[in-house]
Design an enzyme around this catalytic site. Structure first.
Site, PDB file in Angstrom:
ATOM      1  N   PRO A 272       1.403  -3.537  86.623  1.00  8.99           N
ATOM      2  CA  PRO A 272       2.607  -2.764  87.247  1.00  8.99           C
ATOM      3  C   PRO A 272       3.511  -2.821  86.073  1.00  8.99           C
ATOM      4  O   PRO A 272       3.864  -3.872  85.280  1.00  8.99           O
ATOM      5  CB  PRO A 272       3.038  -3.422  88.430  1.00  8.99           C
ATOM      6  CG  PRO A 272       2.726  -5.061  88.372  1.00  8.99           C
ATOM      7  CD  PRO A 272       1.241  -4.810  87.513  1.00  8.99           C
ATOM      8  N   CYS A 340      22.297  17.330  69.592  1.00  7.45           N
ATOM      9  CA  CYS A 340      22.198  18.892  69.277  1.00  7.45           C
ATOM     10  C   CYS A 340      20.896  19.449  69.778  1.00  7.45           C
ATOM     11  O   CYS A 340      20.259  19.891  68.809  1.00  7.45           O
ATOM     12  CB  CYS A 340      22.349  18.957  67.838  1.00  7.45           C
ATOM     13  SG  CYS A 340      24.227  18.407  67.252  1.00  7.45           S
TER      14      CYS A 340
END
Ligand SMILES: *Cc1c(COP(=O)(O)O)cnc(C)c1O
Length: 410
Positions: A272, A340
């Site tokens: 996990p 950006c």
């Protein structure tokens, strides 16, 4: 782990306001108690079997988190030499490490053999040959397991599947027997197990149970031809709560696996990642601007896709809540970063009662948050803080500008 006291969010007994004041933003904040509870939930559910939980390091590799799990008895699932180095640096023991991944390099295999890892999860025949050759040259024997692709049809589940025929992972189920026969003839590998990992963020237990059934059927087939395995590894994939997902009951999963294994002498490995750390972490970020566009409002924050890539990468949802409740009218806005790229968002169309300077808490970022972060746009990576009760500990300092070019040579 998150709790509200008089309108302010706390992680355990630490105010998120205080964390921001002391360490600035953006900052990842983890709850030690939540990490521990998540690990103990596995141990508890699977205690009737001989189970080794191998935490998938890629979800969050901070040394302090690895150390915490190692102290609780965890092993580790690694996918690179760098992750093995992290585990060893954190004090984890190599003999509880399993090595997954489709592209293990010769250097990585040599490193893992010398460290003495528990098992290589082999994903192709050329990889098997390479492991055998390197083990031979080191005069040793490599413990191996094949990662089998059980071809579990997960079409009803909206997760990124890795257990289907058309992806790069594992060995096709139909070729498994031949793969084991080949391995049996090699002098420098020792067959110890079988492995699968069918996908991530699973919200239903049935595909995991189906995979277990297929894997155990293969164990029986192999037994008939004289190849006996000592463990099965069912991978990771258990989902967490991001929004309104149904969750897998580990007790149900464990009982089903126990029934399927029955009287066979097989130990169990689990890998996990997300379910051990995902809900144990939040990202604290400050509102730089509230921008009212023509068609949309934007809440521009000081965290961005370089800090948390999941929204940009998978269109993943993370709940976003103000750290302090404010009695002002909420606006509907996209929460965006400063990078950006139009894909740089943390959340879309959220209703938030916030103003410039307020703190926001992005939830469920403990897994694949910091570990996927980058320096894009020359942004120093965020700090990480581990909270335990009323204590807070800086477990990774905020990067400086000098860190940005530290490896560059001029
Ligand atoms: C990513 C990965 C895991 C962990 O998956 P989670 O969905 O985070 O539990 C386990 N095993 C392998 C081989 C993986 O690639």
């Amino acid at each position: 782990m998150l709790n509200n006291r008089n309108g302010t969010l706390f992680v355990e007994d630490v105010s998120l306001n205080e964390v921001a004041q002391e360490f600035a933003t953006p900052v990842f904040v983890y709850s030690e108690n939540a990490l521990r509870q998540a690990f103990l939930a596995y141990q508890d559910a699977f205690h009737q079997m001989n189970t080794l939980v191998c935490y998938a390091v890629k979800a969050n590799g901070n040394l302090n988190i690895l150390r915490l799990f190692a102290d609780l008895g965890s092993g580790f699932d690694i996918v690179s030499g760098g992750e093995l180095a992290r585990v060893l640096q954190a004090g984890g023991s190599a003999d509880k490490v399993i090595f997954s991944g489709v592209g293990k390099t010769a250097a990585e295999i040599e490193f893992a053999l010398k460290a003495g890892i528990k098992c290589f999860n082999v994903e192709s025949m050329p990889e098997l040959t390479r492991i055998n050759d390197i083990a031979g040259s080191l005069k040793t024997v490599a413990p191996i397991s094949f990662r089998i692709n059980p071809n579990i049809d997960a079409k009803t589940h909206p997760y990124i599947s890795t257990g289907l025929k058309n992806n790069k992972f594992g060995i096709p189920f139909e070729q498994a027997i031949d793969a084991y026969r080949t391995a049996q003839r090699l002098p420098n590998v020792q067959i110890v197990g079988v492995d699968c990992h069918i996908g991530s963020q699973l919200t239903e237990v049935q595909p995991l149970i189906d995979a277990c059934e297929r894997v155990v059927a293969l164990v029986d087939e192999l037994q008939k031809i004289g190849i006996s395995l000592s463990h099965i590894d069912l991978g990771g994939g258990v989902g967490i709560q991001y929004k309104d997902e149904t969750l897998i009951d580990l007790g149900v999963y464990a009982n089903a696996v126990k029934q399927i294994i029955g009287e066979r002498h097989l130990s169990l490995i689990l890998e996990p990642g997300r379910s051990l750390v995902g809900n144990a972490g939040v990202l604290l970020t400050q509102v730089e601007y509230v921008k009212h566009g023509e068609e949309k409002n934007f809440v521009v924050v000081d965290a961005a896709m370089n800090d948390l890539a999941r929204p940009a990468l998978y269109d993943a949802y993370h709940d976003i809540v103000p750290v302090c409740v404010k009695d002002i009218a909420p606006i509907t806005a996209d929460v965006v970063g400063q990078i950006c790229e139009s894909g740089d968002f943390i959340g879309k169309n959220r209703s938030l009662a916030v103003e410039q300077g307020d703190l926001l808490c992005v939830k469920s970022v403990g897994a694949y948050g910091m570990s996927m972060s980058s320096n894009y746009n020359a942004r120093p990576r965020a700090a990480e803080v581990l909270v335990s009760g009323s204590h807070k500990k800086l477990i990774r300092r905020r990067e400086t500008f000098a860190d940005l070019w530290q490896a560059e040579m001029v």
